[in-house]
Scaffold this motif. Structure first.
Motif, short mmCIF file in Angstrom:
data_model
loop_
_atom_site.label_atom_id
_atom_site.label_comp_id
_atom_site.label_asym_id
_atom_site.label_seq_id
_atom_site.Cartn_x
_atom_site.Cartn_y
_atom_site.Cartn_z
N THR A 25 0.83 -1.20 0.00
CA THR A 25 0.00 0.00 0.00
C THR A 25 0.86 1.26 0.00
O THR A 25 2.02 1.23 0.42
CB THR A 25 -0.93 0.04 1.23
N THR A 26 0.26 2.35 -0.44
CA THR A 26 1.00 3.60 -0.57
C THR A 26 1.45 4.18 0.76
O THR A 26 2.39 4.97 0.81
CB THR A 26 0.16 4.66 -1.32
N ASP A 27 0.80 3.78 1.86
CA ASP A 27 1.20 4.33 3.16
C ASP A 27 2.28 3.49 3.84
O ASP A 27 2.70 3.83 4.94
CB ASP A 27 -0.01 4.54 4.07
N GLN A 28 2.76 2.42 3.19
CA GLN A 28 3.87 1.64 3.75
C GLN A 28 5.19 2.19 3.24
O GLN A 28 5.26 2.85 2.21
CB GLN A 28 3.72 0.17 3.36
N ASP A 29 6.27 1.90 3.98
CA ASP A 29 7.58 2.47 3.69
C ASP A 29 8.50 1.43 3.05
O ASP A 29 8.57 0.29 3.50
CB ASP A 29 8.20 2.98 4.99
N LEU A 30 9.22 1.84 2.02
CA LEU A 30 10.14 0.97 1.30
C LEU A 30 11.59 1.08 1.79
O LEU A 30 12.44 0.31 1.38
CB LEU A 30 10.12 1.32 -0.20
N GLU A 31 11.87 2.04 2.66
CA GLU A 31 13.26 2.36 3.00
C GLU A 31 14.02 1.22 3.66
O GLU A 31 15.21 1.06 3.41
CB GLU A 31 13.33 3.62 3.86
N VAL A 32 13.38 0.42 4.50
CA VAL A 32 14.08 -0.69 5.15
C VAL A 32 14.56 -1.69 4.09
O VAL A 32 15.71 -2.14 4.11
CB VAL A 32 13.18 -1.39 6.19
N GLN A 33 13.68 -2.00 3.15
CA GLN A 33 14.06 -2.92 2.07
C GLN A 33 15.17 -2.33 1.21
O GLN A 33 16.14 -3.01 0.88
CB GLN A 33 12.86 -3.25 1.19
N ARG A 34 15.03 -1.06 0.84
CA ARG A 34 16.05 -0.42 -0.01
C ARG A 34 17.41 -0.42 0.67
O ARG A 34 18.44 -0.71 0.04
CB ARG A 34 15.63 1.01 -0.32
N ALA A 35 17.43 -0.10 1.97
CA ALA A 35 18.70 -0.07 2.71
C ALA A 35 19.33 -1.47 2.75
O ALA A 35 20.54 -1.61 2.57
CB ALA A 35 18.47 0.44 4.13
N ARG A 36 18.52 -2.48 2.98
CA ARG A 36 19.05 -3.86 3.02
C ARG A 36 19.60 -4.27 1.66
O ARG A 36 20.67 -4.87 1.57
CB ARG A 36 17.94 -4.82 3.47
N LEU A 37 18.89 -3.95 0.60
CA LEU A 37 19.34 -4.30 -0.75
C LEU A 37 20.64 -3.56 -1.09
O LEU A 37 21.55 -4.14 -1.68
CB LEU A 37 18.25 -3.99 -1.77
N LYS A 38 20.72 -2.31 -0.69
CA LYS A 38 21.93 -1.53 -0.94
C LYS A 38 23.12 -2.14 -0.18
O LYS A 38 24.22 -2.26 -0.72
CB LYS A 38 21.73 -0.07 -0.52
N SER A 39 22.88 -2.56 1.07
CA SER A 39 23.95 -3.16 1.87
C SER A 39 24.40 -4.50 1.30
O SER A 39 25.51 -4.95 1.58
CB SER A 39 23.52 -3.32 3.33
N GLU A 40 23.56 -5.13 0.49
CA GLU A 40 23.91 -6.41 -0.15
C GLU A 40 24.63 -6.18 -1.48
O GLU A 40 24.93 -7.14 -2.19
CB GLU A 40 22.66 -7.25 -0.38
N GLY A 41 24.88 -4.93 -1.82
CA GLY A 41 25.65 -4.62 -3.02
C GLY A 41 24.83 -4.41 -4.28
O GLY A 41 25.39 -4.43 -5.39
N CYS A 42 23.53 -4.21 -4.15
CA CYS A 42 22.71 -3.97 -5.33
C CYS A 42 23.08 -2.63 -5.96
O CYS A 42 23.06 -1.60 -5.30
CB CYS A 42 21.23 -3.99 -4.97
N GLU A 43 23.44 -2.69 -7.23
CA GLU A 43 23.81 -1.48 -7.95
C GLU A 43 22.58 -0.74 -8.45
O GLU A 43 22.59 0.48 -8.62
CB GLU A 43 24.71 -1.86 -9.14
N ILE A 44 21.53 -1.49 -8.72
CA ILE A 44 20.27 -0.93 -9.18
C ILE A 44 19.19 -1.44 -8.23
O ILE A 44 19.16 -2.62 -7.90
CB ILE A 44 19.94 -1.41 -10.62
N ILE A 45 18.32 -0.54 -7.78
CA ILE A 45 17.19 -0.94 -6.93
C ILE A 45 15.93 -0.33 -7.51
O ILE A 45 15.84 0.89 -7.67
CB ILE A 45 17.39 -0.50 -5.47
N ARG A 46 14.99 -1.18 -7.87
CA ARG A 46 13.69 -0.73 -8.36
C ARG A 46 12.66 -1.06 -7.29
O ARG A 46 12.77 -2.08 -6.62
CB ARG A 46 13.32 -1.44 -9.67
#
Length: 181
Positions: A11-32
């Motif tokens: 839903t639009t009121d949920q936050d994606l930042e925790v997932q994005r931070a975890r993916l970035k810490s795993e070395g993801c160069e691109i995050i969609r």
């Protein structure tokens, strides 16, 4: 080899930042990422873009399997599509990958569990709504989009895409409102 992360909330009121931070810490160069239900693949444009972009040796990474989908068939189709392009799929929690045969077995079982969990959630939700209706306290779901504003913008000639961008919702939500009006 490119590590590509995919983050999704329902839903639009949920936050994606925790997932994005975890993916970035795993070395993801691109995050969609996208804010859309995982019940089906319909309307999940960011995931489609990732799958279309994948090349041999790339790796699609998600934090949990239910971020890919809540339907076993959809999850297995996504994995199949990635493998057809020579790409790997990795789930971080629990850590499972398509690098080996055992990973395929575990992902299939986890996909079935995610689907079963979705069915349980829907059943509990339905039971709760029925109880609330019986007690006279059910008011319906929370309206997240100003329907009058959507209709007014549409009447002024604004495209559904622009309405969605302006109001911070999906085009599908705009189309649903317009189809009822």
């Amino acid at each position: 080899m490119t590590k590509i992360g995919y983050a999704r909330v329902s839903t639009t009121d949920q936050d994606l930042e925790v997932q994005r931070a975890r993916l970035k810490s795993e070395g993801c160069e691109i995050i969609r990422s996208e804010k859309i239900s995982g019940a089906t693949l319909d309307g999940r444009q960011e995931l489609k873009t990732i799958i279309d972009f994948l090349r041999t040796g790339d790796e699609l990474i998600v934090t949990r399997l239910d971020r890919l989908g809540r339907d076993t068939r959809d999850v297995l189709n996504i994995i199949h599509d990635c493998e057809q392009k020579g790409a790997l799929v990795t789930i971080l929690d629990p850590h499972v990958s398509t690098r080996g045969e055992m990973g395929h077995v575990v992902l299939t079982v986890l996909g079935m569990v995610a689907q079963m969990e979705r069915r349980f959630i829907k059943e509990r939700q339905r039971e709760g709504i029925e109880r609330a209706k019986a007690n006279g306290v059910y008011k319906g779901g929370k309206q997240r989009i100003d329907r009058a504003k959507v209709l007014a913008m549409h009447e002024d000639g604004t495209s559904p895409t622009e309405i969605a961008k302006t109001l911070g919702c999906s085009r599908m939500q705009v189309y649903r409102i317009l189809s009822v009006a």
